[in-house]
Enzyme design. Structure first.
Site, PDB file in Angstrom:
ATOM      1  N   TYR A  52      -9.309 -18.491 -10.755  1.00  0.00           N
ATOM      2  CA  TYR A  52      -7.637 -18.374 -10.054  1.00  0.00           C
ATOM      3  C   TYR A  52      -6.929 -17.327 -10.751  1.00  0.00           C
ATOM      4  O   TYR A  52      -6.678 -16.462 -10.069  1.00  0.00           O
ATOM      5  CB  TYR A  52      -6.947 -19.568 -10.394  1.00  0.00           C
ATOM      6  CG  TYR A  52      -5.354 -19.609  -9.760  1.00  0.00           C
ATOM      7  CD1 TYR A  52      -5.237 -19.923  -8.444  1.00  0.00           C
ATOM      8  CD2 TYR A  52      -4.579 -19.403 -10.600  1.00  0.00           C
ATOM      9  CE1 TYR A  52      -4.127 -19.996  -7.888  1.00  0.00           C
ATOM     10  CE2 TYR A  52      -3.108 -19.435 -10.114  1.00  0.00           C
ATOM     11  CZ  TYR A  52      -2.954 -19.509  -8.567  1.00  0.00           C
ATOM     12  OH  TYR A  52      -1.720 -19.484  -8.081  1.00  0.00           O
ATOM     13  N   SER A  63       0.532 -14.498  -8.520  1.00  0.00           N
ATOM     14  CA  SER A  63       0.899 -15.259  -9.606  1.00  0.00           C
ATOM     15  C   SER A  63       1.048 -14.542 -10.940  1.00  0.00           C
ATOM     16  O   SER A  63       0.381 -13.512 -11.202  1.00  0.00           O
ATOM     17  CB  SER A  63      -0.059 -16.388  -9.720  1.00  0.00           C
ATOM     18  OG  SER A  63       0.388 -17.002 -10.901  1.00  0.00           O
TER      19      SER A  63
END
Length: 264
Positions: free
Chosen positions: A160, A147
């Site tokens: 995350y 990501s």
């Protein structure tokens, strides 16, 4: 020719996708089935995978449900063995991941452990048998979904962002080996995509994309040479430029861009 020029095609074998029951993984599975691939779809939910199989029935390719939990290394090895027993595997897209918003005021070690197990260990659990399968053959394509949140820390993403930064570093490190082994390893860095996971965010998400658009970017990216597949480009470039700022300036800039305020 560099291994990063290697392109996998349906005639070369099947494709395996983890995290295929929803969001980006589901959309990628359907796009690949539309392109004529035999897609082995893995996720924990057998019910959602069965629905995915049915949805793909009218497409040129097909989707075969292969339930499994990426945190179980034995199951990942069994999944690969079942796939390759039916024919060669040409490509794997390791997409499984979880996101739970985490701020300083609700930081929980157990929640952190879950994200670490799924996002980082889950990829390693699949990479282990995949590399042992592809290396002796001297060919194969592996793509790992990280990501843009892995470039630097983002709000609500303490763990995350850490897991995605770890995946980017893992892929960069392994890429230094696979250039000599005939395997293409790519990292996928999406921006914000409208999924069940991002639906919980209560801050502005610039350049928010639909899963189908994200899937098109990923599949089209894998059909071109390269290491990193990153989108949307403007958002990625903006984050990279802001990421060059000193820490104090970076934190202030991200807070301003996302309209971020901590909640007690």
């Amino acid at each position: 020719m560099s291994v990063f020029d290697q392109i996998a095609r349906p005639k070369d074998g099947s494709v395996w996708i983890t995290g295929a029951s929803s969001g980006i993984g589901r959309a990628v599975a359907l796009r690949l089935a539309q392109d004529g691939w035999t897609v082995y779809a893995t996720a924990r939910s057998a019910g959602k995978l069965a629905e995915l199989e049915i949805e793909a029935e009218s497409r040129p390719g097909r989707i075969i449900a292969l339930p499994g939990d990426v945190t179980d290394p034995t199951r990942m090895a069994i999944c690969l063995a079942e796939i390759t027993a039916s024919g060669p595997l040409a490509m794997a897209i390791l997409n499984a991941g979880v996101y739970t918003p985490m701020r300083a005021t609700n930081f929980k070690a157990e929640t952190a452990r879950t994200m670490l197990r799924v996002n980082l260990e889950g990829v390693a659990n699949a990479l282990d048998p995949l590399l042992r399968y592809f290396i002796p053959r001297g060919t194969g394509v592996i793509a790992v979904t990280a990501s843009v949140a892995g470039y630097r820390g983002l709000p609500d993403a303490a763990i995350y962002s850490a897991t995605k930064a770890g995946l980017i570093a893992m892929c960069e490190s392994l890429a230094m080996d696979v250039v000599d082994l005939g395997i293409r390893l790519s990292v996928i860095n999406p921006g914000f995509v409208r999924t069940e996971a991002t639906a919980v965010n209560d801050f502005e998400m610039p350049f928010l994309m639909e899963p189908k658009n994200a899937a098109d970017r990923i599949v089209d990216g894998l059909a071109r040479p390269g290491f990193a597949i990153t989108f949307p480009r403007r958002f990625s470039l903006l984050l990279r430029l802001i990421g060059l700022l000193p820490n104090r300036s970076y934190i202030a800039a991200i807070r301003t861009m996302l309209g971020w305020r901590a909640k007690p």
